[in-house]
Design an enzyme around this catalytic site. Structure first.
Site, PDB file in Angstrom:
ATOM      1  N   THR A 175      -0.986  -2.397  -4.795  1.00  0.00           N
ATOM      2  CA  THR A 175      -2.456  -2.348  -4.895  1.00  0.00           C
ATOM      3  C   THR A 175      -2.900  -0.917  -5.163  1.00  0.00           C
ATOM      4  O   THR A 175      -2.551   0.009  -4.421  1.00  0.00           O
ATOM      5  CB  THR A 175      -3.090  -2.893  -3.605  1.00  0.00           C
ATOM      6  OG1 THR A 175      -2.675  -4.251  -3.466  1.00  0.00           O
ATOM      7  CG2 THR A 175      -4.611  -2.828  -3.650  1.00  0.00           C
TER       8      THR A 175
ATOM      9  N   TYR B 152       0.892  -1.152   0.000  1.00  0.00           N
ATOM     10  CA  TYR B 152       0.000   0.000   0.000  1.00  0.00           C
ATOM     11  C   TYR B 152       0.926   1.195   0.000  1.00  0.00           C
ATOM     12  O   TYR B 152       1.664   1.415   0.967  1.00  0.00           O
ATOM     13  CB  TYR B 152      -0.905  -0.006   1.236  1.00  0.00           C
ATOM     14  CG  TYR B 152      -2.154  -0.837   1.032  1.00  0.00           C
ATOM     15  CD1 TYR B 152      -2.883  -0.721  -0.142  1.00  0.00           C
ATOM     16  CD2 TYR B 152      -2.606  -1.712   2.000  1.00  0.00           C
ATOM     17  CE1 TYR B 152      -4.037  -1.473  -0.342  1.00  0.00           C
ATOM     18  CE2 TYR B 152      -3.761  -2.472   1.801  1.00  0.00           C
ATOM     19  CZ  TYR B 152      -4.463  -2.336   0.623  1.00  0.00           C
ATOM     20  OH  TYR B 152      -5.595  -3.074   0.416  1.00  0.00           O
TER      21      TYR B 152
HETATM   22  C1  LIG Z   1     -10.425  -8.900   5.075  1.00  0.00           C
HETATM   23  C2  LIG Z   1      -9.755  -8.561   3.790  1.00  0.00           C
HETATM   24  C3  LIG Z   1      -8.618  -7.755   3.814  1.00  0.00           C
HETATM   25  C4  LIG Z   1      -7.968  -7.454   2.614  1.00  0.00           C
HETATM   26  N1  LIG Z   1      -6.797  -6.764   2.661  1.00  0.00           N
HETATM   27  C5  LIG Z   1      -6.112  -6.527   1.515  1.00  0.00           C
HETATM   28  C6  LIG Z   1      -4.842  -5.925   1.554  1.00  0.00           C
HETATM   29  O1  LIG Z   1      -4.303  -5.628   2.606  1.00  0.00           O
HETATM   30  N2  LIG Z   1      -4.236  -5.691   0.372  1.00  0.00           N
HETATM   31  C7  LIG Z   1      -4.801  -6.014  -0.835  1.00  0.00           C
HETATM   32  O2  LIG Z   1      -4.220  -5.747  -1.884  1.00  0.00           O
HETATM   33  N3  LIG Z   1      -5.999  -6.627  -0.884  1.00  0.00           N
HETATM   34  C8  LIG Z   1      -6.652  -6.900   0.263  1.00  0.00           C
HETATM   35  N4  LIG Z   1      -7.835  -7.568   0.212  1.00  0.00           N
HETATM   36  C9  LIG Z   1      -8.387  -7.982  -1.087  1.00  0.00           C
HETATM   37  C10 LIG Z   1      -7.882  -9.391  -1.471  1.00  0.00           C
HETATM   38  O3  LIG Z   1      -6.518  -9.374  -1.791  1.00  0.00           O
HETATM   39  C11 LIG Z   1      -8.637  -9.929  -2.687  1.00  0.00           C
HETATM   40  O4  LIG Z   1      -8.560  -9.000  -3.740  1.00  0.00           O
HETATM   41  C12 LIG Z   1     -10.101 -10.235  -2.361  1.00  0.00           C
HETATM   42  O5  LIG Z   1     -10.217 -10.837  -1.091  1.00  0.00           O
HETATM   43  C13 LIG Z   1     -10.705 -11.133  -3.431  1.00  0.00           C
HETATM   44  O6  LIG Z   1     -12.061 -11.325  -3.196  1.00  0.00           O
HETATM   45  P1  LIG Z   1     -12.661 -12.674  -2.514  1.00  0.00           P
HETATM   46  O7  LIG Z   1     -11.998 -12.826  -1.205  1.00  0.00           O
HETATM   47  O8  LIG Z   1     -14.117 -12.380  -2.389  1.00  0.00           O
HETATM   48  O9  LIG Z   1     -12.369 -13.783  -3.475  1.00  0.00           O
HETATM   49  C14 LIG Z   1      -8.499  -7.909   1.390  1.00  0.00           C
HETATM   50  C15 LIG Z   1      -9.627  -8.732   1.384  1.00  0.00           C
HETATM   51  C16 LIG Z   1     -10.241  -9.064   2.574  1.00  0.00           C
HETATM   52  C17 LIG Z   1     -11.424  -9.989   2.534  1.00  0.00           C
HETATM   53  C1  LIG Z   2      -7.694   0.303   4.240  1.00  0.00           C
HETATM   54  C2  LIG Z   2      -7.876  -1.055   3.681  1.00  0.00           C
HETATM   55  C3  LIG Z   2      -7.504  -2.133   4.609  1.00  0.00           C
HETATM   56  C4  LIG Z   2      -7.237  -3.490   4.100  1.00  0.00           C
HETATM   57  C5  LIG Z   2      -8.005  -3.899   2.930  1.00  0.00           C
HETATM   58  O1  LIG Z   2      -7.492  -3.900   1.840  1.00  0.00           O
HETATM   59  C6  LIG Z   2      -9.387  -4.310   3.039  1.00  0.00           C
HETATM   60  O2  LIG Z   2      -9.939  -4.333   4.139  1.00  0.00           O
HETATM   61  O3  LIG Z   2      -9.984  -4.614   1.999  1.00  0.00           O
END
Ligand SMILES: Cc1cc2nc3c(=O)[nH]c(=O)nc-3n(C[C@H](O)[C@H](O)[C@H](O)COP(=O)(O)O)c2cc1C
Ligand SMILES: CCCCC(=O)C(=O)O
Length: 388
Positions: free
Chosen positions: A180, A154
């Site tokens: 991202t 990030y």
């Molecule tokens: C709780 C949570 C936190 C996430 N944190 C990040 C993150 O820190 N960085 C990031 O690039 N994507 C983050 N994502 C997005 C995931 O990398 C991914 O794109 C997403 O979970 C895909 O969707 P799905 O879980 O419904 O298949 C997060 C997703 C969730 C569910």
């Molecule tokens: C500020 C975003 C925090 C992590 C993240 O990517 C998510 O919760 O989807």
């Protein structure tokens, strides 16, 4: 040598013969239900929730139902071949663990990042470690064993901090940087707004910042002495609203493979490719960032075409081995698993996440066997038909 992930099914049959039933759920609906019961309600709604009324989040999942694999017989697909070459690495399968920022909180001991890294070590499925981690990236990298890891950036507004994160990631042994782009500001998430649960605002998952000398230099008092001020500083530096003018700078930060996450529009993919990225990551962040958007699977073919042979990673909505097979057939080079492994961790730490990954791989492997597509090269768009 081809690896048979379907052997997981044999293991389970054998255990059943001995009267031992599986400890963890065998399908996603039950996984979700049990994770919901296992997690504190606010963590559950943070992980399971999305933007707005979650229409995009549901559409991501539903999109897979509109494609079906056309079975082929007399193929004799006794052995399947799932390894992939990605960024000069040979990976045992085309799955990845997508970055999950609060994964620390999904494990009962608060160290879900380390538990995820251990699941990567045990399965060979690479982990993309989030910037938002409860443990420092160096510890996460050390727990990966021989499995490659990627560091998800990030991009902070403070360029020195951004550069330092990338340097630390390389020194720690990560094998690529995933930047991202869709989350420099948090989307409109009604569930979190109702529960008031923003884990980062309580200092969770900020270990990479709090331990970093560049971040600490911007504080009057150390985070251990004044958590509130450190969190406030974090809100100020968290997300730079990047433009195309920043891409050369991002590229200059590392000689590791650089992958940009959140690309959906073919024109953005072409510009990123021209800007020297090594891979693109097609994703709408699991519908957590902007509601009312297109299902990620529906934009994948356009991304693949525009990528012109660059590796395309994909996530958003993958819930089964069948889903992974469809994304691969539509051109993904590797498929990111998101929420499902977080739910596995919630139920059983590393063992739970390993189970989820093995389940997905076993199902994908057996579909390739039964439907007569023994290698990843056989999974092409022509193998699919639209449903209905
Ligand atoms: C709780 C949570 C936190 C996430 N944190 C990040 C993150 O820190 N960085 C990031 O690039 N994507 C983050 N994502 C997005 C995931 O990398 C991914 O794109 C997403 O979970 C895909 O969707 P799905 O879980 O419904 O298949 C997060 C997703 C969730 C569910
Ligand atoms: C500020 C975003 C925090 C992590 C993240 O990517 C998510 O919760 O989807």
């Amino acid at each position: 040598m081809a690896q048979s992930y379907g052997s997981y099914q044999e293991e389970i049959y054998l255990r059943a013969l001995g009267g031992v039933l599986p400890e963890f759920p065998m399908e996603h609906g039950e996984l979700e239900e049990r994770a919901r019961a296992a997690l504190p309600p606010s963590v559950w709604s943070y992980v399971a929730g999305g933007a707005g009324d979650e229409q995009t989040q549901r559409a991501n999942v539903d999109a897979f139902g509109r494609w079906g694999l056309m079975p082929r017989m007399f193929v004799g697909a006794k052995e399947r071949d799932l390894p992939v070459e990605l960024f000069g690495m040979r990976l045992p399968s085309p799955l990845l663990m997508a970055p999950i920022g609060v994964i620390g909180l999904c494990a009962q001991d608060g160290h879900g990042d380390l538990a995820t890294a251990r699941a990567a070590a045990r399965t060979g499925v690479p982990m993309i470690a989030s910037t938002l981690s409860a443990d420092p990236m160096e510890d996460v990298a050390a727990a990966l064993g021989d499995t490659p890891g990627f560091f998800q950036l990030y991009t902070p507004t403070d360029r020195d901090l951004a550069a330092h994160f990338v340097q630390r990631a390389k020194r720690a042994g990560f094998r690529g940087i995933v930047v991202t782009l869709d989350t420099w500001v948090t989307g409109w998430r009604p569930r979190d707004l109702s529960t008031g649960n923003f884990p980062q605002l309580r200092g969770h998952c900020l270990a990479n910042y709090f331990g970093d000398p560049v971040f600490r230099a911007g504080l009057e008092r150390a985070p251990e002495e004044d958590l509130g001020a450190a969190v406030l500083r974090w809100t100020q530096v968290f997300g730079a609203p990047l433009t195309w003018d920043d891409l050369p700078w991002l590229r200059s930060l590392t000689d590791l493979p650089l992958i940009v996450k959140g690309l959906c529009h073919p024109e953005d993919v072409r510009r990123a490719r021209d800007g020297g990225v090594d891979g693109v990551y097609c994703s709408n962040h699991g519908g957590r960032q902007a509601n009312g958007g297109l299902p990620a699977l529906d934009v994948l073919p356009g991304v693949v075409e525009a990528a012109g042979g660059l590796p395309v990673l994909f996530d958003s909505g993958v819930r089964s081995g069948a889903d992974a097979v469809k994304a691969l057939a539509l051109g993904a080079s590797a498929v990111g698993i998101g929420r499902p492994y977080a739910y596995g961790l919630a139920l059983g730490g590393t063992d739970g996440a390993v189970h989820v990954l093995r389940t997905l791989l076993a199902e994908a492997d057996l579909i390739m066997a039964v439907d007569g597509y023994p290698t990843l090269a056989d999974l092409v768009p022509e193998a699919l038909r639209r449903v209905g």
